[in-house]
Design an enzyme around this catalytic site. Structure first.
Site, PDB file in Angstrom:
ATOM      1  N   GLN A  54       4.703  10.690   7.793  1.00  0.00           N
ATOM      2  CA  GLN A  54       3.507  10.858   6.909  1.00  0.00           C
ATOM      3  C   GLN A  54       3.380  12.341   6.702  1.00  0.00           C
ATOM      4  OE1 GLN A  54      -0.577   8.622   6.924  1.00  0.00           O
ATOM      5  NE2 GLN A  54       0.447   7.366   6.182  1.00  0.00           N
ATOM      6  N   ARG A 114      -5.054  -3.435  10.870  1.00  0.00           N
ATOM      7  CA  ARG A 114      -4.151  -5.445  11.505  1.00  0.00           C
ATOM      8  C   ARG A 114      -4.754  -5.595  12.679  1.00  0.00           C
ATOM      9  NH1 ARG A 114      -0.190  -4.307   8.331  1.00  0.00           N
ATOM     10  NH2 ARG A 114      -0.256  -1.545   7.115  1.00  0.00           N
ATOM     11  N   HIS A 134      -3.367   5.823  15.422  1.00  0.00           N
ATOM     12  CA  HIS A 134      -3.544   5.463  13.864  1.00  0.00           C
ATOM     13  C   HIS A 134      -5.375   4.994  13.439  1.00  0.00           C
ATOM     14  CE1 HIS A 134       0.617   4.051  12.553  1.00  0.00           C
ATOM     15  NE2 HIS A 134       0.946   5.273  13.847  1.00  0.00           N
ATOM     16  N   LYS A 147       1.088  -0.933   0.023  1.00  0.00           N
ATOM     17  CA  LYS A 147       0.268  -0.262   0.109  1.00  0.00           C
ATOM     18  C   LYS A 147       0.579   0.881  -0.370  1.00  0.00           C
ATOM     19  CE  LYS A 147      -1.306   2.277   3.689  1.00  0.00           C
ATOM     20  NZ  LYS A 147      -1.111   3.083   4.202  1.00  0.00           N
ATOM     21  N   SER A 148       1.692   0.851   0.991  1.00  0.00           N
ATOM     22  CA  SER A 148       3.032   2.495   1.061  1.00  0.00           C
ATOM     23  C   SER A 148       3.330   3.322  -0.499  1.00  0.00           C
ATOM     24  CB  SER A 148       4.096   2.203   2.140  1.00  0.00           C
ATOM     25  OG  SER A 148       2.777   1.996   3.060  1.00  0.00           O
ATOM     26  N   GLY A 186      -4.492   7.528   6.202  1.00  0.00           N
ATOM     27  CA  GLY A 186      -3.997   8.124   6.588  1.00  0.00           C
ATOM     28  C   GLY A 186      -2.981   8.808   5.114  1.00  0.00           C
ATOM     29  N   GLU A 189       3.312  -0.422  12.922  1.00  0.00           N
ATOM     30  CA  GLU A 189       2.091  -1.009  12.309  1.00  0.00           C
ATOM     31  C   GLU A 189       2.537  -2.726  12.419  1.00  0.00           C
ATOM     32  OE1 GLU A 189       3.860  -1.513   7.465  1.00  0.00           O
ATOM     33  OE2 GLU A 189       3.463   1.046   8.666  1.00  0.00           O
ATOM     34  N   ARG A 216      -7.775  11.849  13.072  1.00  0.00           N
ATOM     35  CA  ARG A 216      -6.729  12.007  12.988  1.00  0.00           C
ATOM     36  C   ARG A 216      -6.075  12.788  12.900  1.00  0.00           C
ATOM     37  NH1 ARG A 216      -5.815   6.227   9.648  1.00  0.00           N
ATOM     38  NH2 ARG A 216      -3.448   6.930  10.317  1.00  0.00           N
ATOM     39  N   SER A 244       3.388  11.792  13.395  1.00  0.00           N
ATOM     40  CA  SER A 244       2.949  10.807  11.946  1.00  0.00           C
ATOM     41  C   SER A 244       4.321  11.165  10.928  1.00  0.00           C
ATOM     42  CB  SER A 244       1.929  10.833  10.978  1.00  0.00           C
ATOM     43  OG  SER A 244       1.460  10.772   9.997  1.00  0.00           O
TER      44      SER A 244
END
Length: 444
Positions: A179, A397, A352, A25-26, A103, A325, A131, A177
């Site tokens: 991100q 998860r 998360h 996914k990343s 995210g 994760e 978030r 994060s």
């Protein structure tokens, strides 16, 4: 409701299976953003097709980017088979983006939206409103962008794109994060002056994901200076310039391999994950080290990575700050170990898809476990576990962690196992196939 409960299969013998894990996914979502901002068409081969990546593709299409489904390999790419051809275009507004609870979508696309010619509205699932997004919002405002969020620092919000952004130097607190940093860097080469991102605040979580962003930017032709190259700590610079249209084959999602490799430990069996890369920036590669410390053994061969259980699960003392994760599955394995575990460096997991630390403690304890939250992690003391409902809080998860427990604990019922579709399509089918001796993803 019973209709929402999935009975996690219990292993009747040691697992012996070869598994094909869908794409990362990343990598897929970073590749989509970079391809959309490129100066020429590109290919993304073997992309992950899950809720998060389909939301990213849909969002970019709403901004005018062409994303075509194709199985044509006539361009000579090595991936073959399933692919997206991405055709960049002038980004346009007005547009509306549904981020779901992804995210990467909620954080990576506002820096893209400032380059659109018109307003872009962002909204998503109720949890997405909780978030953190302030790092991206504040940074873009400091660079001159206009964003309406009514002071929330979170969704919903509207980015008023003007077709360009000067860029320059900006500071961001990305301690909640990583991100935030990746989001800014991905679009930085398209800003008139490029971008210099300076992190201020606490330790950065998930540094491997920032390294992934840097490597993918460089593969797309961007010039990036990063701390790991001997540069200034917590400072990244992207030089302005055109991005190339790449032909990328997406690696398997190594974090999504966690439950399958854990199955080898839990059952004293053997699981091979096909096509494991010998070199990668994916945080999931740390599974080799973590699960070996917990009693497994592993090796990489021509077919992939093979994890073998040793018949005994050891407790672990582990700093998971960079690989948070992986925590849910590691915690599930730790609950089945023969000694205490302490997982730490993961306070950011409270922000998360759900508060993962609170959720893991509550659900493991609900099955008879002895788990306590610490300031930045979990302390897990193994106890005999029993069946019961394991709630997932719409967190993929947590669902896969519950499946790992079910291998050894009869009667575990997983609430909303469909939430795994966020990053791992048809997880129940893959899990059942693994127990039968092989596993491959369903065709899209």
């Amino acid at each position: 409701m019973t209709d929402d409960l999935w009975p996690a299969p219990t292993a009747s013998s040691a697992v012996d299976a070869t598994v094909t894990v869908p794409g990362s996914k990343s990598v897929t979502n970073r590749a989509l953003v970079l391809a959309a901002l490129a100066s020429e068409p590109g290919w993304i081969r073997r992309p992950l097709r899950s809720r998060d990546t389909l939301l990213m593709a849909s969002a970019l299409r709403s901004l005018g980017v062409g994303i075509e489904d194709t199985v044509n390999n006539a361009t000579g790419g090595t991936g073959g088979g399933d692919a997206w051809r991405v055709i960049p275009a002038g980004l346009r507004g007005p547009a509306s983006v549904d981020v779901g609870n992804a995210g990467t979508v909620m954080r990576f696309l506002p820096p893209v939206a400032v380059l659109a010619d018109g307003p872009v509205h962002f909204d998503g699932d109720p949890r997405s409103h909780e978030r953190p997004l302030h790092g991206v919002i504040d940074a873009l405002r400091a660079l001159g962008a206009r964003i309406d969020d009514e002071g929330r620092g979170a969704l919903p919000l509207t980015v008023h794109g003007t077709g360009a952004l000067d860029g320059g130097t900006v500071t961001v607190d990305a301690s909640s994060s990583s991100q935030f940093v990746s989001a800014l860097l991905l679009s930085g080469a398209r800003y008139n002056q490029g971008l210099e991102v300076r992190h201020v605040g606490g330790p950065l979580p998930s540094l491997p994901h920032i390294r992934m962003t840097v490597e993918m930017l460089r593969a797309a032709g961007a010039q990036v200076d990063a701390p790991e190259d001997g540069g200034e700590a917590d400072v990244w610079r992207v030089t302005p310039g055109a991005l190339l249209g790449c032909d990328l084959v997406v690696e398997p999602d190594l974090s999504n391999a966690a439950p399958f490799l854990a199955a080898a430990l839990v059952t004293g069996g053997r699981v091979t994950v096909r096509d494991w890369p010998r070199r990668t920036t994916q945080p999931g590669d740390r599974l080799r080290e973590i699960l070996t410390a917990m009693g497994g053994s592993c090796g990489i061969g021509d077919e992939g990575l093979t994890m073998t259980g040793g018949g005994r699960i050891l407790g672990i003392e582990a700093d998971l700050h960079e690989v948070g994760e992986l925590t849910p599955v590691v915690a599930a394995v730790a609950a089945l170990a023969d000694s205490e575990s302490h997982l730490y460096g993961i306070a950011h997991l409270r922000l998360h898809e759900t508060d993962r630390l609170a959720a893991l403690a509550k659900e493991l304890n609900g099955l008879g476990g002895d788990v306590t939250e610490t300031a930045d992690g979990l302390r897990i003391r193994p106890r005999p576990l029993h069946g019961g409902v394991f709630r997932t809080y719409e967190d993929h998860r947590l669902a896969t962690a519950a499946a790992v427990l079910g291998l050894a604990v009869p009667g575990v019922q997983v609430e909303d196992v469909a939430t795994t579709g966020k990053t791992l399509p048809d997880f129940p089918g893959l899990w059942t196939a693994m127990l039968a001796g092989s596993a491959a993803p369903a065709t899209a």
